[in-house]
Design an enzyme around this catalytic site. Structure first.
Site, PDB file in Angstrom:
ATOM      1  CG  ASN A 129      68.185  39.696  23.485  1.00 25.97           C
ATOM      2  OD1 ASN A 129      67.178  39.636  23.278  1.00 25.97           O
ATOM      3  ND2 ASN A 129      69.171  38.817  24.004  1.00 25.97           N
ATOM      4  N   GLY A 205      62.559  36.541  26.919  1.00 27.83           N
ATOM      5  CA  GLY A 205      62.542  37.758  27.722  1.00 27.83           C
ATOM      6  C   GLY A 205      62.789  37.458  29.167  1.00 27.83           C
ATOM      7  CB  SER A 206      62.542  39.503  32.305  1.00 28.93           C
ATOM      8  OG  SER A 206      61.112  39.632  32.509  1.00 28.93           O
ATOM      9  CB  THR A 207      62.858  34.779  35.010  1.00 26.94           C
ATOM     10  OG1 THR A 207      64.074  34.593  34.470  1.00 26.94           O
ATOM     11  CG2 THR A 207      62.350  33.822  35.983  1.00 26.94           C
ATOM     12  CB  VAL A 209      57.870  39.308  31.626  1.00 29.45           C
ATOM     13  CG1 VAL A 209      56.647  39.322  30.212  1.00 29.45           C
ATOM     14  CG2 VAL A 209      58.123  40.776  31.911  1.00 29.45           C
ATOM     15  N   GLY A 210      58.099  36.087  31.902  1.00 21.88           N
ATOM     16  CA  GLY A 210      57.666  34.791  31.387  1.00 21.88           C
ATOM     17  C   GLY A 210      56.911  34.060  32.556  1.00 21.88           C
ATOM     18  CD  GLU A 227      66.262  32.255  25.803  1.00 24.05           C
ATOM     19  OE1 GLU A 227      66.829  32.315  27.014  1.00 24.05           O
ATOM     20  OE2 GLU A 227      66.357  33.114  25.064  1.00 24.05           O
ATOM     21  CB  CYS A 261      69.516  34.886  27.617  1.00 30.47           C
ATOM     22  SG  CYS A 261      68.275  35.918  27.692  1.00 30.47           S
ATOM     23  CD  GLU A 430      62.813  29.054  21.372  1.00 31.30           C
ATOM     24  OE1 GLU A 430      61.628  29.862  20.771  1.00 31.30           O
ATOM     25  OE2 GLU A 430      63.444  29.976  22.275  1.00 31.30           O
TER      26      GLU A 430
END
Length: 454
Positions: A129, A205-207, A209-210, A227, A261, A430
């Site tokens: 994104n 990325g997505s929750t 995958v995180g 994030e 996000c 970050e």
């Protein structure tokens, strides 16, 4: 091979080789060698090279922006900002190299000091994104702190990352210090996460995958910054400047076609001004210019892919009432700006991350009700509060469980202030003044001053 499509035309703009686990092994070996020399270099020399990297990026802002338009469908104005943000992040990080200070701690019988040392090789898994700036959020401070970086861009947007690596070499950064390995997440990304030579993973990325990455890192007690998703509220109180709040609301969730996000996709409006707010919001949404992202007048471009388009469509049945803008027909992954006005508080589109140009408007009664609604989601990344009452702004800011809040504004990200989320939105921070320390180990050294004479 990875095929890179132009989201506005569905045309193939490039094919890129996908890295294998063997490629990851070789990259880690090169990075490990490069990192030792980089960490041993004088801080002033590291800072000078990073500033040179920033200057080279600045010379290629327009080229990088046009590349981003082609691979990601971003509007040209946004893409120029993104390329400029990479430059600014490198400059900011370079300023921290010579200020990465330890401490002297008072102790009895000697001197106690702390030393901040680099971790080693850092793996960065960047999203599609915001391919350029979010990659730079990690690589700039990681390099400044003395680490090497291996960057895996998203499968759909590898081109700007590959070009940045070329510009780094042109600027004089040592070979192997910044490497880019395009590839599939399940193959290249997984190899990075599981590699014992990688000291830290930074993932955006997505929750879902995180969580998987975090679990795999736990096996090696590997550091991780995550994030993840968001479902940010936009709270509009009756005492706010309603005209300004309504005028600002569309681009708070339509910027980057809603693929953000921090998008304010939950518009919460006090009941006494709800109807007036919708009257003002309707033309503001309908007038958004959606089209060719290379056109300077365009405000919103396409979604990234066919799969993302279908995902967004699934959240918005045509039967739902609301405000709908216009979008091009024909080739491209287009979805119109959409605001749903009659949905339940717990409807999927009201609590789940759609990641598209879709928002819901929900009424609230009072301050307590507004806070309840704002917190009624598993995410806690960002949000906005519109009010003229300073006391209310502070109370609500303290009560909303989110990492980044703006009052009478929708601005979430500045490279010199911290960024990160609560709850399922992530782990760690970050950007900001402490960005470099997130890529260091703290070593404590005690030096005895007690006499050893007989």
């Amino acid at each position: 091979m990875l095929q890179v499509l132009n989201p506005a035309t569905e045309e193939v703009v490039a094919t890129v080789p996908a890295a294998t686990p063997a490629d990851v092994d070789a990259a880690v070996a090169r990075a490990t060698t490069a990192q030792r020399g980089w960490a041993a270099a004088a801080p002033a020399d590291r800072a000078r090279l990073l500033r040179r990297f920033a200057a080279v990026v600045d010379d290629h802002v327009e080229e990088l922006a046009r590349l981003e338009v082609r691979e990601a469908g971003h509007t040209i104005g946004n893409a120029r900002w993104e390329a400029g943000n990479v430059r600014d992040l490198l400059d900011f990080a370079a300023g921290g190299v010579e200020r990465l200070n330890g401490r002297q701690i008072p102790v009895a019988g000697g001197l106690d000091i702390t030393i901040l040392e680099p971790l080693g090789v850092v793996g960065v898994i960047a999203p599609w994104n915001f391919p350029m700036p979010i990659a730079a959020w990690a690589l700039a401070p990681a390099l400044a702190a003395g680490n090497a970086v291996i960057l895996k861009p998203a499968e759909t947007t590898p081109l700007t990352a590959l070009r940045l690596a070329e510009l780094a070499r042109e600027a004089g950064l040592p070979d192997g210090l910044l490497q880019v390995l395009p590839g599939e997440g399940a193959v290249t990304g997984n190899a990075l996460v599981e590699h014992p030579g990688i000291a830290k993973i930074v993932f955006t990325g997505s929750t879902r995958v995180g969580k998987s990455i975090m679990a795999k890192c736990a096996d090696q007690v590997k550091r991780v910054t995550l994030e993840l998703g968001g479902k940010s509220p936009n709270l509009v109180f009756a005492d706010a400047d309603i005209e300004a709040a309504a005028a600002a609301a569309p681009m708070s969730f339509l910027d980057n076609s809603g693929q953000d996000c921090c998008a304010r996709t939950r518009i919460l409006v006090q009941r006494s001004v709800y109807d007036r707010f919708l009257e003002l919001l309707t033309p503001a949404v309908e007038e958004i210019v959606v089209g060719d992202p290379s056109d300077e007048r365009t405000q919103m471009g396409p979604l990234i892919s066919r799969a993302q388009l279908e995902r967004v469509r699934a959240y918005v049945p045509e039967s739902l009432p609301g405000i709908r803008g216009k979008a091009p027909e024909g080739p491209g992954f287009w979805f119109p700006p959409t605001v749903l006005t009659e949905v339940a508080e717990d409807a999927p589109c009201a609590v789940e991350e759609v990641f598209g140009p879709v928002a819901v408007v929900l009424p609230f009664d009072d301050e307590a009700d507004a806070v309840r609604l704002a917190n009624a989601t598993e995410y806690g990344l960002s949000g906005s509060i519109w009010t003229r009452d300073v006391g209310r702004a502070l109370r609500v800011s303290r009560a909303v469980r989110a990492g980044n809040l703006s009052v009478n504004s929708h601005s979430s990200v500045r490279y010199w202030t911290p960024f990160g989320g609560y709850k399922q939105s992530g782990l760690g921070r970050e950007l900001g003044p402490d960005a470099l320390t997130a890529f260091t180990e703290t070593k404590n050294v005690f030096i005895s001053t007690e006499s050893t004479e007989a």
